[in-house]
Design a protein around this motif. Structure first.
Motif, PDB file in Angstrom:
ATOM      1  N   ASN A  25      72.601  45.917  68.190  1.00  0.00           N
ATOM      2  CA  ASN A  25      73.885  46.630  68.247  1.00  0.00           C
ATOM      3  C   ASN A  25      75.077  45.801  68.694  1.00  0.00           C
ATOM      4  O   ASN A  25      76.115  46.352  69.043  1.00  0.00           O
ATOM      5  CB  ASN A  25      73.752  47.831  69.186  1.00  0.00           C
ATOM      6  CG  ASN A  25      73.227  47.423  70.554  1.00  0.00           C
ATOM      7  OD1 ASN A  25      73.227  46.247  70.892  1.00  0.00           O
ATOM      8  ND2 ASN A  25      72.772  48.399  71.321  1.00  0.00           N
ATOM      9  N   ARG A  26      74.957  44.483  68.706  1.00  0.00           N
ATOM     10  CA  ARG A  26      76.099  43.678  69.137  1.00  0.00           C
ATOM     11  C   ARG A  26      76.283  42.483  68.206  1.00  0.00           C
ATOM     12  O   ARG A  26      75.318  41.922  67.686  1.00  0.00           O
ATOM     13  CB  ARG A  26      75.909  43.175  70.574  1.00  0.00           C
ATOM     14  CG  ARG A  26      75.831  44.288  71.608  1.00  0.00           C
ATOM     15  CD  ARG A  26      75.847  43.725  73.009  1.00  0.00           C
ATOM     16  NE  ARG A  26      77.115  43.073  73.329  1.00  0.00           N
ATOM     17  CZ  ARG A  26      77.355  42.475  74.489  1.00  0.00           C
ATOM     18  NH1 ARG A  26      76.407  42.426  75.426  1.00  0.00           N
ATOM     19  NH2 ARG A  26      78.518  41.914  74.722  1.00  0.00           N
ATOM     20  N   ARG A  27      77.531  42.094  68.013  1.00  0.00           N
ATOM     21  CA  ARG A  27      77.842  40.919  67.206  1.00  0.00           C
ATOM     22  C   ARG A  27      77.618  39.681  68.040  1.00  0.00           C
ATOM     23  O   ARG A  27      78.080  39.572  69.172  1.00  0.00           O
ATOM     24  CB  ARG A  27      79.296  40.989  66.735  1.00  0.00           C
ATOM     25  CG  ARG A  27      79.782  39.764  65.956  1.00  0.00           C
ATOM     26  CD  ARG A  27      81.224  39.978  65.510  1.00  0.00           C
ATOM     27  NE  ARG A  27      81.742  38.843  64.757  1.00  0.00           N
ATOM     28  CZ  ARG A  27      82.400  37.830  65.298  1.00  0.00           C
ATOM     29  NH1 ARG A  27      82.613  37.808  66.622  1.00  0.00           N
ATOM     30  NH2 ARG A  27      82.846  36.830  64.552  1.00  0.00           N
ATOM     31  N   ASN A  57      74.846  41.323  62.279  1.00  0.00           N
ATOM     32  CA  ASN A  57      75.004  41.207  63.736  1.00  0.00           C
ATOM     33  C   ASN A  57      74.889  39.770  64.229  1.00  0.00           C
ATOM     34  O   ASN A  57      75.264  39.471  65.361  1.00  0.00           O
ATOM     35  CB  ASN A  57      73.962  42.068  64.454  1.00  0.00           C
ATOM     36  CG  ASN A  57      74.250  43.552  64.299  1.00  0.00           C
ATOM     37  OD1 ASN A  57      75.305  43.932  63.809  1.00  0.00           O
ATOM     38  ND2 ASN A  57      73.312  44.391  64.710  1.00  0.00           N
TER      39      ASN A  57
END
Length: 484
Positions: free
Chosen positions: A422-424, A459
């Protein structure tokens, strides 16, 4: 009558000779077919042994994540193939407030790379960038450490005088000199096992660099491994940059973690905040790596057998050597280059990765570059198009394996940080292997994409560093002080 008998004898003899010639041709054709078939069998087995399907890549990535955690938790080397360490270079640049003229020095095996540039803040690119490469004289190389430090200080004074900062910058910048040390970056270092000279081993002592600082008035020095400098540059341009990886003649990785994740160093770290971890991931090893007989023989012949296994599979130091060893076996067992093995083919490390890359990326119809390189390097001539194609295929197998394993290591870092879902996360790549070897770069990217699939692949962003080669220490110089 005699003439008829003579004519019949001549005709019979000619027919016999033709039959013998036909039999000889048939024999040699059958022998060549057997030899070519043997080459193909060697190639197919090598391809199978090097195979890196997605499940295999995840096994490698998961094993690396496990070793990373074990290394950060315990100083017992038996618990992990990695011996990671915390670099005290944090905090890293923010890319917002760093403004002014900064200087950097990168100490390499036989030369010093000096760089300076003006940062504008707000993630703006470097302006007024100057780079100077200074060879280290042989007398200094074999001299004392003090002589080396004095030489660096003298060259740095000349460089900074030629590119001075403005008066307002001089008063504003508290820390303005970054200093990084590169491990081996030439072929001779690979053959000697990647060991540094005593000068480089001693460079980890902070007090030695204070002597350089004393020669450069008002300069504060941050001295770390160059991979950390690359990470500092990545963070300056993008706050989501979490790791830097070098893929050149050697390889290494560094990433940003939290203090809580490193109980091994709790006594010497602040209670909270970020830390920079230098992985030394070339040491990574696991039973899941697709190791072949050629890797085993390369390792056994090195000066550090059993060590730096991952590096020996993915770095530019060794890719060409693996290809050479496969070709030697084909030459010895299947006469790939004729009945006699070309003598130069038996010389270790004669095939370098830039030459391998040139052969691999040859798009000409008859693989003319392959022909020219084999002639130039090994003295091999009279190659058929099929033989040239086979050589290029060996290069492809070695390259694909190395690049996809590097991709698995990249995914492992992001998984260790818990950022995949859920994070870049931005991973910057540095080094000639990634920058100049297009097929290697493509294989790495596709390997990461295949591991993550369509839903998660966005991501992880893998990109080449923005600052340019050698600018890492400059960004370290721009890093804020710990209490700022």
């Amino acid at each position: 009558m005699k003439q008829q008998v003579a004519l019949a004898a001549v005709t019979t003899t000619a027919a016999t000779v033709m039959a013998v010639v036909a039999l000889v041709r048939q024999y040699w054709k059958a022998k060549q077919d057997r030899q070519w078939g043997k080459c193909q069998r060697i190639l197919r087995k090598f391809a199978r042994d090097c195979s890196t399907p997605v499940p295999k890549l995840w096994q490698v990535a998961n094993a690396m994540v496990s070793d990373m955690g074990a290394s950060l938790s315990s100083s017992d080397e038996a618990t992990s193939s990695l011996n990671m360490f915390v670099s005290y270079a944090s905090p890293l640049p923010t890319g917002i407030n760093e403004k002014g003229m900064y200087y950097g020095v990168n100490l390499r095996q036989t030369k010093i790379l000096m760089v300076c540039g003006r940062l504008q803040g707000k993630n703006q690119p470097i302006s007024d960038l100057y780079v100077d490469e200074v060879p280290i004289p042989s007398s200094v190389m074999i001299g004392t450490s003090q002589e080396l430090y004095d030489y660096i200080a003298a060259e740095l004074v000349k460089f900074s005088s030629a590119h001075p900062e403005k008066d307002d910058e001089a008063s504003a910048n508290d820390k303005k000199l970054g200093f990084t040390v590169s491990s081996g970056d030439d072929q001779s270092t690979a053959i000697s096992g990647g060991k540094r000279s005593n000068h480089w081993n001693e460079s980890s002592s902070g007090e030695t660099w204070s002597e350089i600082a004393s020669s450069c008035a008002n300069s504060r020095i941050e001295q770390v491994d160059d991979i950390v400098g690359n990470l500092a540059g990545g963070r300056y341009y993008d706050k989501d940059c979490v790791a830097a990886i070098t893929l050149g003649m050697g390889t290494n990785a560094a990433y940003v973690d939290t203090t809580q994740s490193a109980p091994r160093w709790h006594d010497s770290l602040p209670k909270k905040g970020e830390i920079v971890v230098c992985m030394e991931w070339g040491n990574f090893n696991t039973c899941h790596l697709p190791i072949t007989q050629y890797d085993t023989s390369l390792d056994a012949a090195s000066s550090n057998p059993g060590h730096r296994i991952f590096e020996k599979m993915i770095s530019g130091m060794y890719l060409g050597e693996i290809v050479r060893r496969v070709l030697v076996r084909m030459a010895q067992e299947a006469a790939l280059f004729g009945q006699n093995v070309p003598p130069k083919l038996l010389i270790p490390y004669l095939l370098r990765s830039p030459d391998m890359s040139a052969m691999h990326q040859d798009t000409s119809e008859d693989r003319e570059v392959v022909h020219e390189k084999l002639k130039e390097i090994f003295g091999i001539t009279n190659l058929t198009t099929m033989t040239r194609e086979l050589v290029a295929e060996v290069c492809d197998i070695v390259t694909e394996r190395g690049a996809r394993l590097a991709g698995a290591g990249t995914v492992a870092i992001v998984k260790k940080l818990g950022r995949i879902a859920n994070r870049r996360s931005v991973i910057i790549m540095e080094g000639g292997l990634y920058e100049h070897y297009r097929i290697f770069r493509n294989y790495l990217h596709s390997g990461v994409w295949e591991m993550l699939g369509n839903e998660l692949s966005d991501n992880i962003v893998v990109e080449h560093s923005h600052g340019g080669a050698g600018t890492g220490p400059l960004f370290l110089a721009a890093s804020p002080t710990p209490d700022s």
